[in-house]
Every structure is written in C-alpha cells, then in structure tokens.
Design an enzyme around this catalytic site. Structure first.
Site, mmCIF file in Angstrom:
data_model
loop_
_atom_site.group_PDB
_atom_site.id
_atom_site.type_symbol
_atom_site.label_atom_id
_atom_site.label_comp_id
_atom_site.label_asym_id
_atom_site.label_seq_id
_atom_site.Cartn_x
_atom_site.Cartn_y
_atom_site.Cartn_z
ATOM 1 N N GLU A 111 51.377 -2.846 -22.031
ATOM 2 C CA GLU A 111 50.308 -3.810 -21.741
ATOM 3 C C GLU A 111 50.634 -5.206 -22.265
ATOM 4 O O GLU A 111 50.219 -6.203 -21.678
ATOM 5 C CB GLU A 111 48.974 -3.334 -22.320
ATOM 6 C CG GLU A 111 48.358 -2.145 -21.577
ATOM 7 C CD GLU A 111 48.811 -0.801 -22.131
ATOM 8 O OE1 GLU A 111 49.740 -0.767 -22.971
ATOM 9 O OE2 GLU A 111 48.214 0.227 -21.729
ATOM 10 N N PHE A 159 36.709 8.850 -27.132
ATOM 11 C CA PHE A 159 38.148 8.839 -26.880
ATOM 12 C C PHE A 159 38.553 7.522 -26.213
ATOM 13 O O PHE A 159 37.923 7.089 -25.259
ATOM 14 C CB PHE A 159 38.541 10.022 -25.984
ATOM 15 C CG PHE A 159 40.006 10.031 -25.630
ATOM 16 C CD1 PHE A 159 40.972 10.202 -26.618
ATOM 17 C CD2 PHE A 159 40.419 9.861 -24.323
ATOM 18 C CE1 PHE A 159 42.310 10.195 -26.306
ATOM 19 C CE2 PHE A 159 41.769 9.845 -23.998
ATOM 20 C CZ PHE A 159 42.724 10.012 -24.990
ATOM 21 N N GLN A 160 39.578 6.902 -26.725
ATOM 22 C CA GLN A 160 40.092 5.614 -26.230
ATOM 23 C C GLN A 160 39.016 4.534 -26.201
ATOM 24 O O GLN A 160 38.966 3.720 -25.290
ATOM 25 C CB GLN A 160 40.760 5.788 -24.859
ATOM 26 C CG GLN A 160 42.038 6.607 -24.947
ATOM 27 C CD GLN A 160 42.932 6.493 -23.730
ATOM 28 O OE1 GLN A 160 42.444 6.287 -22.624
ATOM 29 N NE2 GLN A 160 44.245 6.635 -23.931
ATOM 30 N N LYS A 166 33.253 2.413 -17.703
ATOM 31 C CA LYS A 166 33.625 3.296 -16.587
ATOM 32 C C LYS A 166 32.440 3.611 -15.680
ATOM 33 O O LYS A 166 32.569 3.610 -14.454
ATOM 34 C CB LYS A 166 34.203 4.594 -17.169
ATOM 35 C CG LYS A 166 34.897 5.458 -16.139
ATOM 36 C CD LYS A 166 35.663 6.601 -16.785
ATOM 37 C CE LYS A 166 36.360 7.394 -15.686
ATOM 38 N NZ LYS A 166 37.108 8.543 -16.233
ATOM 39 N N MET A 215 66.134 -17.774 -37.208
ATOM 40 C CA MET A 215 65.340 -18.843 -37.796
ATOM 41 C C MET A 215 64.898 -18.481 -39.210
ATOM 42 O O MET A 215 64.870 -19.341 -40.093
ATOM 43 C CB MET A 215 64.129 -19.169 -36.919
ATOM 44 C CG MET A 215 63.384 -20.418 -37.351
ATOM 45 S SD MET A 215 64.428 -21.886 -37.418
ATOM 46 C CE MET A 215 64.123 -22.613 -35.808
#
Lengths: 163, 577
Positions: free
Chosen positions: B53, B115-116, B165, B472
């Site tokens: 993602e 969940f999630q 959802k 760096m």
C-alpha cells in the site's frame, strides 16, 4: 506572554472538536481552558479556547485554525471588548460551626448553594476567572474536597458606550 | 429502495468516472471486496495493483506531481490503511493532491477492535488536509466530490475518505453534485492589489534582487509567468528542492538550488541581495539555516496561497496571500526592467569561482552519473530522486528544464519514495523517459514494486548509486561525529542485476566510469520493461557545498581543496576570521 481568548465556530459534527484539540497538541500550542457547546445555530458549535503565547504564536494558531475545513470562523477576542464567564462547582468541607461563614462567602460572591450535607456544601458560582479564583481562595481554609470548572466562555461585547 | 438505486460501491465507481479519474493505485482486501467487485468490469478507469500500500500512495503522488491531476488510492481497512500513512504524510508536507479511499469495518463494528479495524480517521487527522468517515451511503457521492475539491484547490493536499463495508453495500440513488459548498473553506486566489503595489515599490527600487522560488510555482502552473518576471527584472533565480524545474536549469539567470546543499553562489546571493522575492516557497529550515540570519540585508516579499506559511519562520516586509500565477500575472506588468548588470556580473564571477564540481576518475562518481543522464536526456526527462545524497546530487547536477519533471520527497524526506513515484509518473507521462534515482539503501525500501513495474511493462530507468552506505547519515557521522560510522554500512546488498532479472526486468552493473554512458545508452533503448542500473560508486563521498544544520552562509563548506577561505573573505568580509 499574554492570555488570549479565542472564539471558534466549527461544524457541529463528528470529530470536529478533535481536529481543534489535535492541532494544538500537534503543533505544541498550549490550552489553558477549553469549553464547547452548540451556538445559536444547531449545526455549528462554539469553542472558546484560552491560550497563552507571544503574538507570533497566537497569529499562527489563528491561521492554522482557519485552515481546518470544519472551522467556519475564528476570532481572537483579546483585542476587542468582550464579556466572559466561567462556571464553577466547589464542594467544601462544612460542619455546624463553619456553615454560616461559608454561606456568607457564597452570598458575597453572589453564588448559590446547590447541595448540602452533614459534612459538606457545594457552591455554584459564575463570573470572570478572577472572581472564581478569588472565591476559591476564600474557600480554601475550610477544606476544598472537589472542584469542577467549565473554562471560559466569551462573546464579543456589542454595547459600545461606557459600561 | 427504488430500482434505480445503486450500491455504495457502484456509486464509488461512477463518482470516480465523473471526476475523470484515469488510474487508481490500490490493493484489495476484506473491507473493500465489494468495491473491488464493482470495479471488476469498469472500463474507464485502470486499476494498478501495487505490491504494497505504501507503494500505491507514492505511485499516486508521482502521478499527481507529474500530471497536476489528483492521485487516487484505494486500500482496505486496518493494515491496508495504516500502510498508507507514510505516503499520506509525504503528500501533506509536499502539497500533493491525493484522495485516499480506505475500507473500514462495518459501522456496527467500529470501535469494537474488530478484525482489521484501525481508526484511520484519527490516525491521519494531522497529516491530511481533511478526512471523512462516510456514515451514510446517501452522503457518499457528495463526500467524494468534496474530497476531490479539497484535495485539488487552494494549497493542495491529501484527503482520506473512510468507507465502512456496510455503507458501501447499502443503496441510494446516484446524483453526482456539480459543486460542493463548504462554509469553512474558501481558498483565496487573487492577491490583494494594495499588497502587490507595495511589492512593486520594493522590487523597483532594488539593484540586487533574487527570486527565491519554491514548489508553489510548479503547483500553480506558473512557470511561464515566473520566466516572464525573471526576464523582465533581469533577476537571478534560486530554487528550492521542490522548485527545481519551475525555471529552466540552463538559463543564465538560474542559480540552481539554494539551501543546505544548494550552490555556493545561490546562497551567497540570497545572503547579499537587497530584495528577496519568495514565490511559492515557505522558508523551510533546510533553506534558511538559522532563520534570524537568513538574507539579512534584503527587503522581503512573500507570495503564497497559504496564509499560515506567511511569517511562520521568517518575517517578511510584504506578504501577498494568493495563487502564485494570479499574483505574478498582476505583478509583472507593474515592475520595471531593473538595472542588475553589476549584480549579475558579480554572480557570474561567483559561478566561475565556486561552481558545483567533483573530480572524475576511474572509479565512478555519483555526480558524474547524474551529469551524464542530464546530457543524454537534455534535462527533459522526468526524474524521481530518493532521499539523501542521491537526492542532493540529482538536485545539483540534473538541470531540470521543465516543471513537473522533478519529483522527490522534499518535506518529509521519505526513503523508498523514488521508485514507486516513478511508476506513478510513468503512467502519467508517456512522451518522456522516466528515471528513478536511488541509493542502495532507499531502493530496498520499496523494491517489491519491481513486480508492479514489470507487470505493467513500464520502461523505467532505475539508477542505483551504490556506495554500500546510508550515505547521508555516513556523511554527517563523518563531519560531525568524528567518523564514528554507527550502523550505516549496507554490507549485504543483493545482486541488483539478478534481482531485476528475477522480477522480469533487465539489469546492468559496473564500477567503471567509462562504462556508465554505454550502459545508460543501452538502457534508454529498452522500451518494454524496467531497467536497473547498479553503479558502484566511490564509497565515501560527501555532498558539497554544505551549510551545517541551523548554520549561516558564513559556514558554507565548499568542495574541499578549493580556495574557499579566500573567496569567502571576498564574499563575506565581516564573518570570515
């Protein structure tokens, strides 16, 4: 650093207050007090924040608040004439001997006794922060059990003559 | 429910079509499975499946920066949403217009540790321009319209739309609003004429002006207006990292980049100028160093669309709040052609005395690689740089000729940005090559997107400036921590050639200077797959010039072995001991 009273109108919806408070914490600005409630328009809440900071910081705070999409108006009342009030509930230890004096103090501050028991009384007072502070100071020797303060609410004064 | 009603998922697709979305960068999951079902047959919009993602968000950023359009991301709830956080923060810092759609658990489960589930609205509140939780399918179309409006207007930025959802599964009639009115959002485009007149006065009395140009010029598509102003004034132009490309890098008036690793002469010019016109720039600490000592002798004009950018870091004499293009259109006709001959001669002299430079040899110098890419592409490629030394060398040695071709993570400084951003840019730009410049550290942060690039046959030119170090950080340890190299060695780098091949790309590697150009030429002949070029450069090279963090112009470290003390004394007599 001067204390500023900032009046904010914000969409009265889920998470809007969170955005304001989150902005203060994310950018390291301090909040002395904050109070929230609906305004004259149900869909808009009025948030009154008292914050300390030098002019640059306050200027940034106001600009950043204005950037929030849900915020519709921000006014720093500090440079205007404005009316401010705070409400406080103080529960003080009280017995037969001290009760009359407590009632006198309450009366002097034009406050109300709203609960009483064998061992305590609860006083409700409104006024400026200084008045509330002064009353609390007077009550301290009696033994303060609990305090609940609302924080400052304020509106710009419309009357333009001498008050 | 009437028979004309659509599900939330269908409304989502139709709304994106209304917004003329070409690409969605995304990754499916449980909470958005219904949305993905509605997308199965869509023909107007292409969905690009990334491999992470974070890659999707950076790709959307690359697309948005390259095209000026809104980048669109779609991910699932919970980990899908939290994986977008770095990209969203990156887009917020660099004012990139994005709309990120996140799935969310069903409304009755919100707050239940389902969940999630993740409170992505709470998590992204401080890194988005605005965010929405859609609680009612009837609000969905309006919310999408508002999200695109907010993301793309004013000072652009990312907007998150969280879609539970069950909301996406419920039905509503589809009515896409023509416009949305938000009573708390009124971006101010037209600069105040009184302020513009004050700015004109300052500018017209200047003999040593500098235009200090930031990413706002690119965002507001004001390169032509900037060019006209600079030419009319005969004023030199110093660009921030994000501003590179806003003004042609090979023009005589260009002084390249200013700031910590900017050119010697741009920093000294800013220090000594009598009038500094900041255009779409925000006086970032990497530009100003010590803000109290920044450009101490100048009157300052600041043009920015964001009122909160004004006087945030440096006090200015004349702020102008407005869109850069609108303001320049009104300002330029009012200013005089200035007599800057002496000033420009002085700057030309500085340019000869203190050019960007390096010593070439058999071992590859990163600067040489960038210089050669610049020559081969004539400064007109889209170049995404990562973060660190590779980014600074790209900024110094690639002379960007066009806006929207310099794509890098400026504000947040996100390692792993370059490569996925190049993928997004390649979808947006078909007529110019897209180069992704990386260090060997950053490329490994989103290397999984090789699969995305190969699957879509993107002819990306992926350059790895491989010095075996987190360069760096090593440089700072070298300069400021007594060369105590603490955990900056990348001792076990993969074979990047094999890795490219394993993903279905092409790989080249070399450690010899004379093989760099042949490899670059070979790579530019490949048009149907990504090419990785692994250049093993000298290991311990530092980026110069450098003004140490929080420092002033007096502390510039120029390229070593120069006669800098002498020149410094000339440029800055009072501060050199």
């Amino acid at each position: 650093m001067k204390k500023h009273t900032i009046s904010i109108l914000v969409e009265n919806k889920f998470g809007a207050l969170n955005r304001i408070v989150g902005l203060f914490s994310a950018r390291g600005y301090n909040i002395d007090s904050i109070s929230v409630g609906t305004s004259e328009d149900d869909s808009v809440a009025r948030v009154t924040i008292v914050s300390k900071g030098d002019d640059d910081v306050i200027e940034q705070i106001i600009k950043q608040l204005n950037k929030l999409i849900d915020v519709t108006k921000v006014v720093d009342l500090t440079y205007d004439s404005f009316v401010e009030r705070e409400l406080v509930l103080v529960k003080v230890a009280a017995n037969r001997n001290s009760r009359p004096e407590l009632m006198q103090i309450s009366e002097i501050f034009r406050s109300k006794i709203i609960d009483i028991s064998q061992r305590s009384i609860t006083i409700e007072a409104t006024g400026s922060e200084q008045k509330v502070d002064a009353m609390i100071k007077m009550l301290e020797p009696f033994g303060i059990k609990e305090i609940a303060r609302t924080g400052r609410v304020a509106l710009k004064r419309e009357f333009e003559g001498e008050v | 429910m009437s028979t004309n009603d659509l599900t939330g998922s269908e409304i989502f697709v139709k709304s994106l079509i209304e917004e003329n979305v070409e690409y969605i960068f995304g990754y499916p999951g449980g909470a958005v499975i219904g949305v993905y079902d509605a997308m199965h047959d869509m023909s107007h919009i292409r969905h690009i499946l990334t491999r992470h993602e974070q890659g999707a968000v950076h790709a959307a950023e690359g697309y948005a920066k390259a095209t000026g359009k809104v980048g669109v991301v779609l991910v699932t709830s919970g980990p899908g949403a939290t994986n977008t956080v770095t990209g969203i923060a990156d887009a917020y810092m660099d004012s990139v217009p994005l709309v990120v759609f996140t799935g969310q658990v069903a409304t009755h489960l919100i707050g239940n540790d389902a969940f999630q589930e993740a409170d992505i609205i709470g998590i992204t509140r401080s890194i988005t321009k605005h965010n929405f939780l859609v609680k009612d399918v009837k609000q969905l179309a309006w919310t999408i319209k508002a999200a695109f409006h907010i993301a793309s207007t004013g000072r652009p930025g990312p907007v998150v739309v969280d879609m539970p959802k069950d909301v996406m599964a419920s039905n509503a009639p589809f009515l896409y609003p023509k416009e949305v009115k938000l009573r708390g959002y009124h971006p101010f485009y037209f600069g105040h004429m009184g302020q513009i007149n004050k700015a004109v006065e300052i500018i017209n009395s200047s003999r040593k002006p500098v235009l200090y140009v930031g990413g706002g010029v690119v965002t507001s598509n004001a390169s032509t207006e900037l060019f006209n102003l600079a030419k009319k004034l005969n004023a030199p132009v110093a660009m921030t990292l994000m501003g590179l490309g806003a003004f042609p890098g090979n023009d005589d008036l260009s002084m390249g980049m200013l700031g910590m690793h900017g050119t010697w002469y741009s920093n000294v010019a800013v220090d000594q100028c009598d009038c500094l016109v900041a255009i779409g720039a925000r006086f970032d600490d990497r530009v100003t160093g010590n803000p109290n000592m920044f450009s101490p002798n100048s009157k300052k004009v600041h043009i920015d669309i964001d009122p909160s950018a004004i006087s945030k870091n440096v006090k200015v004499d004349v702020p102008i709040v407005g869109d850069v293009r609108h303001v320049l259109e009104r300002l330029t006709p009012l200013v005089n052609a200035l007599d800057t001959k002496e000033w420009l001669e002085q700057i030309a002299e500085w340019k000869t005395e203190h050019p960007l430079r390096y010593e070439n040899g058999d071992e590859i110098r990163a600067q040489y690689v960038i210089e050669k890419i610049n020559e081969l592409t004539k400064g007109s490629a889209v170049v995404t740089a990562d973060v660190g030394q590779n980014q600074m060398w790209t900024a110094q040695f690639y002379r960007f000729m066009n806006p929207r071709s310099n794509i890098t993570s400026g504000g947040l400084g996100t390692m792993g940005f370059s490569f996925p951003a190049a993928i997004g840019a390649a979808f947006g730009v078909k007529d110019r090559p897209v180069f992704s410049v990386n260090g060997d550290g950053g490329i490994q942060m989103n290397i999984q997107e090789m699969a995305t690039a190969a699957a879509n046959k993107l002819p990306l030119k992926i350059v790895i400036l491989n010095n075996g170090y987190l360069g760096m950080v090593r440089q700072w340890q070298d300069l400021f921590y007594k060369k105590r190299y603490s955990h900056v060695t990348l001792g076990n780098n993969p074979d990047f050639v094999k890795l490219a091949e394993a993903f279905g790309g092409v790989g080249f590697a070399t450690d010899k200077t004379d093989e760099v150009v042949p490899i670059l030429k070979e790579a530019m002949k490949i048009h149907d797959k990504p090419v990785v070029m692994d250049f093993h450069t000298i290991q311990e090279d530092n980026v110069y010039p450098m003004i140490p963090s929080g420092g002033t112009v007096a502390q510039i470290l120029d390229y070593p072995k120069s006669v800098k003390e002498l020149k410094m004394a000339k440029a800055h007599p009072e501060t050199v001991k």
